[in-house]
Motif scaffolding. Structure first.
Motif, mmCIF file in Angstrom:
data_model
loop_
_atom_site.group_PDB
_atom_site.id
_atom_site.type_symbol
_atom_site.label_atom_id
_atom_site.label_comp_id
_atom_site.label_asym_id
_atom_site.label_seq_id
_atom_site.Cartn_x
_atom_site.Cartn_y
_atom_site.Cartn_z
ATOM 1 N N VAL A 140 34.127 40.448 31.515
ATOM 2 C CA VAL A 140 33.712 39.659 32.665
ATOM 3 C C VAL A 140 32.247 39.919 32.974
ATOM 4 O O VAL A 140 31.650 40.906 32.522
ATOM 5 C CB VAL A 140 34.577 39.979 33.905
ATOM 6 C CG1 VAL A 140 36.030 39.635 33.649
ATOM 7 C CG2 VAL A 140 34.444 41.445 34.303
ATOM 8 N N ALA A 141 31.683 39.023 33.785
ATOM 9 C CA ALA A 141 30.328 39.218 34.283
ATOM 10 C C ALA A 141 30.310 40.370 35.279
ATOM 11 O O ALA A 141 31.336 40.741 35.863
ATOM 12 C CB ALA A 141 29.826 37.929 34.941
ATOM 13 N N ALA A 142 29.129 40.924 35.487
ATOM 14 C CA ALA A 142 29.002 42.067 36.397
ATOM 15 C C ALA A 142 29.451 41.705 37.805
ATOM 16 O O ALA A 142 29.994 42.552 38.534
ATOM 17 C CB ALA A 142 27.554 42.551 36.410
ATOM 18 N N GLU A 143 29.253 40.432 38.211
ATOM 19 C CA GLU A 143 29.652 40.017 39.556
ATOM 20 C C GLU A 143 31.171 40.079 39.729
ATOM 21 O O GLU A 143 31.665 40.481 40.794
ATOM 22 C CB GLU A 143 29.148 38.600 39.833
ATOM 23 C CG GLU A 143 27.649 38.471 39.957
ATOM 24 C CD GLU A 143 26.925 38.417 38.624
ATOM 25 O OE1 GLU A 143 25.691 38.292 38.626
ATOM 26 O OE2 GLU A 143 27.605 38.497 37.572
ATOM 27 N N ALA A 144 31.928 39.676 38.710
ATOM 28 C CA ALA A 144 33.387 39.761 38.789
ATOM 29 C C ALA A 144 33.840 41.218 38.811
ATOM 30 O O ALA A 144 34.796 41.581 39.513
ATOM 31 C CB ALA A 144 34.020 39.022 37.610
ATOM 32 N N TYR A 145 33.169 42.056 38.040
ATOM 33 C CA TYR A 145 33.484 43.492 38.025
ATOM 34 C C TYR A 145 33.244 44.107 39.403
ATOM 35 O O TYR A 145 34.058 44.887 39.899
ATOM 36 C CB TYR A 145 32.608 44.164 36.970
ATOM 37 C CG TYR A 145 32.958 45.602 36.665
ATOM 38 C CD1 TYR A 145 33.966 45.910 35.759
ATOM 39 C CD2 TYR A 145 32.263 46.649 37.265
ATOM 40 C CE1 TYR A 145 34.277 47.234 35.464
ATOM 41 C CE2 TYR A 145 32.559 47.971 36.975
ATOM 42 C CZ TYR A 145 33.575 48.257 36.068
ATOM 43 O OH TYR A 145 33.885 49.560 35.781
ATOM 44 N N GLU A 146 32.135 43.719 40.033
ATOM 45 C CA GLU A 146 31.827 44.221 41.368
ATOM 46 C C GLU A 146 32.851 43.717 42.380
ATOM 47 O O GLU A 146 33.265 44.458 43.283
ATOM 48 C CB GLU A 146 30.423 43.772 41.775
ATOM 49 C CG GLU A 146 29.977 44.276 43.128
ATOM 50 C CD GLU A 146 28.583 43.803 43.482
ATOM 51 O OE1 GLU A 146 28.100 44.154 44.579
ATOM 52 O OE2 GLU A 146 27.968 43.083 42.669
ATOM 53 N N ALA A 147 33.283 42.453 42.240
ATOM 54 C CA ALA A 147 34.283 41.894 43.146
ATOM 55 C C ALA A 147 35.597 42.660 43.054
ATOM 56 O O ALA A 147 36.281 42.877 44.062
ATOM 57 C CB ALA A 147 34.506 40.415 42.839
ATOM 58 N N ALA A 148 35.964 43.094 41.847
ATOM 59 C CA ALA A 148 37.186 43.883 41.690
ATOM 60 C C ALA A 148 37.065 45.215 42.419
ATOM 61 O O ALA A 148 38.035 45.697 43.025
ATOM 62 C CB ALA A 148 37.480 44.107 40.210
ATOM 63 N N GLY A 149 35.885 45.824 42.393
ATOM 64 C CA GLY A 149 35.693 47.084 43.108
ATOM 65 C C GLY A 149 35.799 46.913 44.610
ATOM 66 O O GLY A 149 36.403 47.743 45.305
ATOM 67 N N VAL A 150 35.235 45.824 45.150
ATOM 68 C CA VAL A 150 35.326 45.570 46.586
ATOM 69 C C VAL A 150 36.773 45.297 46.977
ATOM 70 O O VAL A 150 37.266 45.802 48.000
ATOM 71 C CB VAL A 150 34.413 44.385 46.969
ATOM 72 C CG1 VAL A 150 34.640 43.977 48.424
ATOM 73 C CG2 VAL A 150 32.954 44.756 46.752
ATOM 74 N N ALA A 151 37.473 44.505 46.166
ATOM 75 C CA ALA A 151 38.877 44.203 46.455
ATOM 76 C C ALA A 151 39.718 45.474 46.454
ATOM 77 O O ALA A 151 40.650 45.616 47.254
ATOM 78 C CB ALA A 151 39.414 43.196 45.444
ATOM 79 N N ARG A 152 39.397 46.388 45.569
ATOM 80 C CA ARG A 152 40.145 47.654 45.518
ATOM 81 C C ARG A 152 39.965 48.444 46.809
ATOM 82 O O ARG A 152 40.926 48.991 47.354
ATOM 83 C CB ARG A 152 39.674 48.483 44.312
ATOM 84 C CG ARG A 152 40.198 49.915 44.304
ATOM 85 C CD ARG A 152 41.712 49.927 44.124
ATOM 86 N NE ARG A 152 42.272 51.266 44.320
ATOM 87 C CZ ARG A 152 42.725 51.735 45.466
ATOM 88 N NH1 ARG A 152 42.673 50.981 46.575
ATOM 89 N NH2 ARG A 152 43.235 52.944 45.554
ATOM 90 N N GLN A 153 38.760 48.519 47.328
ATOM 91 C CA GLN A 153 38.511 49.272 48.550
ATOM 92 C C GLN A 153 39.170 48.614 49.758
ATOM 93 O O GLN A 153 39.706 49.283 50.633
ATOM 94 C CB GLN A 153 37.005 49.400 48.782
ATOM 95 C CG GLN A 153 36.276 50.196 47.719
ATOM 96 C CD GLN A 153 36.716 51.643 47.676
ATOM 97 O OE1 GLN A 153 37.024 52.242 48.703
ATOM 98 N NE2 GLN A 153 36.748 52.213 46.489
ATOM 99 N N LEU A 154 39.155 47.274 49.795
ATOM 100 C CA LEU A 154 39.747 46.565 50.922
ATOM 101 C C LEU A 154 41.268 46.598 50.887
ATOM 102 O O LEU A 154 41.922 46.394 51.916
ATOM 103 C CB LEU A 154 39.264 45.112 50.945
ATOM 104 C CG LEU A 154 37.777 44.901 51.225
ATOM 105 C CD1 LEU A 154 37.425 43.424 51.149
ATOM 106 C CD2 LEU A 154 37.408 45.455 52.594
ATOM 107 N N ALA A 155 41.851 46.817 49.702
ATOM 108 C CA ALA A 155 43.310 46.834 49.589
ATOM 109 C C ALA A 155 43.921 48.050 50.263
ATOM 110 O O ALA A 155 45.101 48.024 50.618
ATOM 111 C CB ALA A 155 43.725 46.801 48.116
#
Length: 735
Positions: free
Chosen positions: A445-460
């Protein structure tokens, strides 16, 4: 015999149900979680939540098969036998049914089948039908007509149903006929099978039904999603941690009344000194106050007394310290309370001192959020999680099921592929087309999608096992996301409004496919990225008639041509070394090779000079263009009139041979070469094994297999004889 109302007779299955006493999960071969037990056939509700490996996409409610929703209890056993037969086609009592499906249906498919079956049987009950033997073609036609219209709650017709709905309404009654012999309590009358009455008019269309998103939608959508992920997400994560720490702060519920009053006074004076507003009552709290007799004009109406007590540390079980009673213990500090409130005012508790960020449109800095109530904070968290979902889906092409399966550790370590080049990957489960439970796979994936996964993990949250909830409900999430972006907060942050175009995960996946496939070499890249089983599917997503598809087919054609040239050259070199082909077409092929050899000798005065492969290929290229590969032969398709397969099939298309009907032992254009000998030898050996296991009553089958074995032996002998010419009698297999 069971006598029907119509006077026809129907056999009853002797001995009861074929599945009596069976454990459902054992019959359909599904794994059960440790410590759980499978439902048994006699139970009228099958709880399949005990099955291990069902994708998260399917909620627990969809894993429970409730047969009691069928109003006629006599048909509960019919429904159970029908569904179990769909899921266990290899059962000894199912596999002998001539019209039964041969591939097992999944639990989720059968749950949908049960919903349709319940609709069909309950509709029959409304029509006064109490016995399946009473069902006629008229009932089936009327049911299809009934389900072909979508009705409102009050019974008013809304619109026509889809073709898929009409086809299912026609299929369910017919499938009961497929398994009629299996049913032990009730069945259709003998010989009755509903006719197929639904005709769906389909036109050939190379374009995928799911349209890609317009550029007018893509730009503001992705801009808003990435802005929320990259700019709002980190601050929101920090604020959520503050909320968790605040809730976990210790309190003293046993504080004496005098100390409580002192703590409240101290807190109010601190607010007056710092100018920090008091906590505002949230909207649901205002409704509670009104219900308890508060007047909206009261000066303390918008002040959260509960939050004030909480902040002072004087919390306790006494309700008079919270919301309602302003007399009693509150009376001594009321003047100070009203004075402080008039001085500092009220505001929501969270996000009061928000950091400043640049607006999305570049028009100056703004706080990343205005003060928030707890409910607003939860809503904002949901909007940012939706933004993460949009970013990951739009930039990776993941399906709905694959997003649901993203684990909390889905971010794989970045891989350095060169100076300044980093590859990011996300781990999830590939569900579609795979065995129960899916298989682990990775998406680059692009770096932006990778970063989005990290944010989603913290918010979960710290206890979450996956990035997103089990039930995503993307449509509802997207509506709230778009309303937020197009609302006051989106305008304050400089986000462009998102147009009201329809959007779902399929549209995002299709849009990515088009973007990738329309680039040089993009077809193969799109196939790999989207995890398609076939490039044909990718072509449908890319919708490029004459474009990538034509290029791909041209590459295939070129590869096949080069392969045929190589094989033809090898056959010619074998001929030069004395290894002759066998088969009906061998004489014609050797005549051609002799003519090529003669032409090569005429082209040079020095016969001892060996010609290069390219010179020989130039002479062989025309014949190589007629070569078609069979499993156990070469087919030199020169003259369609001589092709035995076309004569047997009597087909009008004479451009290509029909490999599936090839009888190379008799076709005059087929040849056998040393590479084909193992196939024929194996066929002869296998035929003899089967001949030895055939009983005396199967004389016709034994005769057929004997003929096949003899034919294979004849071909092997011919190949060996051709090899013996060059090797002086050495066995071909030893070569």
């Amino acid at each position: 015999m069971t006598v029907l109302a119509e006077g026809t007779e129907r056999d009853a299955r002797p001995g009861g149900s074929a599945f009596a006493g069976a454990a459902v999960c054992e019959v359909i071969r599904l794994p059960i979680r440790l410590g759980c037990h499978s439902p048994v056939f006699e139970q009228n509700v099958w709880d399949l939540t005990v099955v291990d490996g069902i994708p998260r996409l399917f909620s627990p409610s969809r894993r429970i098969l409730d047969f009691t929703k069928i109003r006629n209890p006599r048909w509960w056993t019919v429904a159970k036998e029908y569904l179990l037969a769909l899921m266990a086609p290899e059962h000894e009592q199912v596999r002998v049914l001539p019209n039964a499906y041969r591939l097992p249906k999944t639990v989720i498919t059968c749950q949908q089948r049960l919903e349709w079956l319940t609709s069909w049987m309950n509709w029959l009950t409304k029509q006064g039908v109490t016995d399946l033997g009473q069902v006629t073609q008229e009932h089936c036609d009327r049911f299809v007509h009934h389900r072909s219209t979508i009705y409102d709650r009050d019974g008013s017709p809304l619109r026509d149903a889809s073709d898929a709905t009409c086809m299912m309404a026609e299929l369910i009654p017919r499938e009961l006929a497929y398994y009629s012999e299996l049913f032990s309590t009730d069945r259709y009358r003998n010989g009755f099978c509903p006719r197929a009455t639904v005709t769906v008019q389909t036109e050939r269309n190379d374009e995928n039904k799911t349209q890609p998103a317009r550029a007018e939608l893509q730009q503001p959508l992705l801009a808003a999603a990435l802005f929320l992920v990259q700019k709002i997400g980190p601050h929101l994560i920090t604020l959520q941690r503050e909320v968790e720490q605040h809730r976990a702060a210790p309190r003293d519920p046993a504080m004496p009344p005098a100390d409580r009053e002192e703590a409240l006074v101290r807190t109010l004076r601190q607010h007056a000194r710092t100018g920090e507003p008091l906590v505002q009552t949230p909207p649901d709290g205002l409704e509670y106050k009104i219900a308890k007799g508060w007047e909206p004009a009261h000066p303390l109406f918008h002040l959260s007394l509960k939050a004030l007590v909480r902040e002072s540390g004087a919390g306790g079980p006494d309700p008079r310290l919270h919301w309602v009673d302003l007399g009693g213990r509150w009376e001594p500090i009321l003047p100070l309370l009203e004075q402080t409130l008039a001085q500092v005012g009220v505001a929501p508790l969270w996000g009061r001192h928000a950091a400043v960020i640049d607006r999305a449109d570049g028009d100056g800095p703004v706080p990343w959020t205005l003060p928030l109530f707890a409910a607003d904070l939860r809503a904002l968290s949901g909007v940012v999680r939706t933004a993460c979902m949009i970013a990951i889906s739009a930039l990776s092409g993941m399906r709905h099921s694959e997003l649901c399966e993203l684990p909390e550790d889905c971010q794989q370590p970045p891989q350095q592929t060169g100076p300044g080049r980093v590859r990011h990957r996300l781990k999830s489960k590939l569900i579609k087309g795979k065995k129960l439970g899916g298989v682990w796979d990775e998406w680059v994936v692009a770096a932006e999608a990778y970063e989005a996964a990290g944010v989603a993990r913290q918010l979960a949250g710290p206890d979450a096992s996956h990035l997103f909830p089990q039930t995503i409900n993307f449509n509802g999430r997207y509506e709230r996301f778009r309303e937020w972006v197009n609302g006051e907060e989106g305008a304050r942050l400089g986000l462009a409004p998102i147009p009201p175009d329809p959007l779902n995960l399929r549209i995002l996946r299709r849009t990515l496919a088009v973007e990738i496939a329309h680039r040089p070499g993009g077809l193969l890249a799109a196939k790999i990225q989207l995890k398609h089983l076939s490039v044909v599917t990718t072509e449908g997503y890319a919708n490029r008639p004459g474009g990538a598809q034509a290029k791909f087919l041209a590459e295939i054609g070129e590869s096949e041509h080069n392969r045929n040239l190589t094989l033809t050259l090898q056959a010619f070199r074998d001929f030069q070394q004395g290894r002759q082909p066998a088969g009906p077409g061998a004489r014609d092929l050797m005549s051609f090779f002799k003519s090529v050899e003669s032409e090569l000798l005429q082209d040079t005065a020095a016969p001892q000079i060996k010609h290069s492969d390219q010179e020989v290929i130039n002479l062989l290229s025309q014949r190589a263009g007629t070569l078609h590969l069979g499993i156990a032969n070469y087919c030199w398709f020169i003259d369609p009139d001589k092709a035995l397969c076309l004569k047997l099939a009597r087909t009008k298309d004479r451009s290509r041979p029909m490999a599936g009907m090839c009888d190379s032992a008799r076709c005059p254009q087929a040849t056998h070469h040393p590479c084909h000998r193992p196939v024929w030898a194996s066929a002869a050996a296998n035929s003899r094994v089967f001949i030895g296991k055939i009983g005396r009553s199967q004389k016709a089958e034994k005769t057929r297999l004997t003929a096949e074995a003899e034919r294979a032996d004849h071909v092997v002998a011919a190949i060996d004889a051709a090899l013996a010419t060059a090797t002086g009698g050495v066995h071909g297999q030893d070569q």
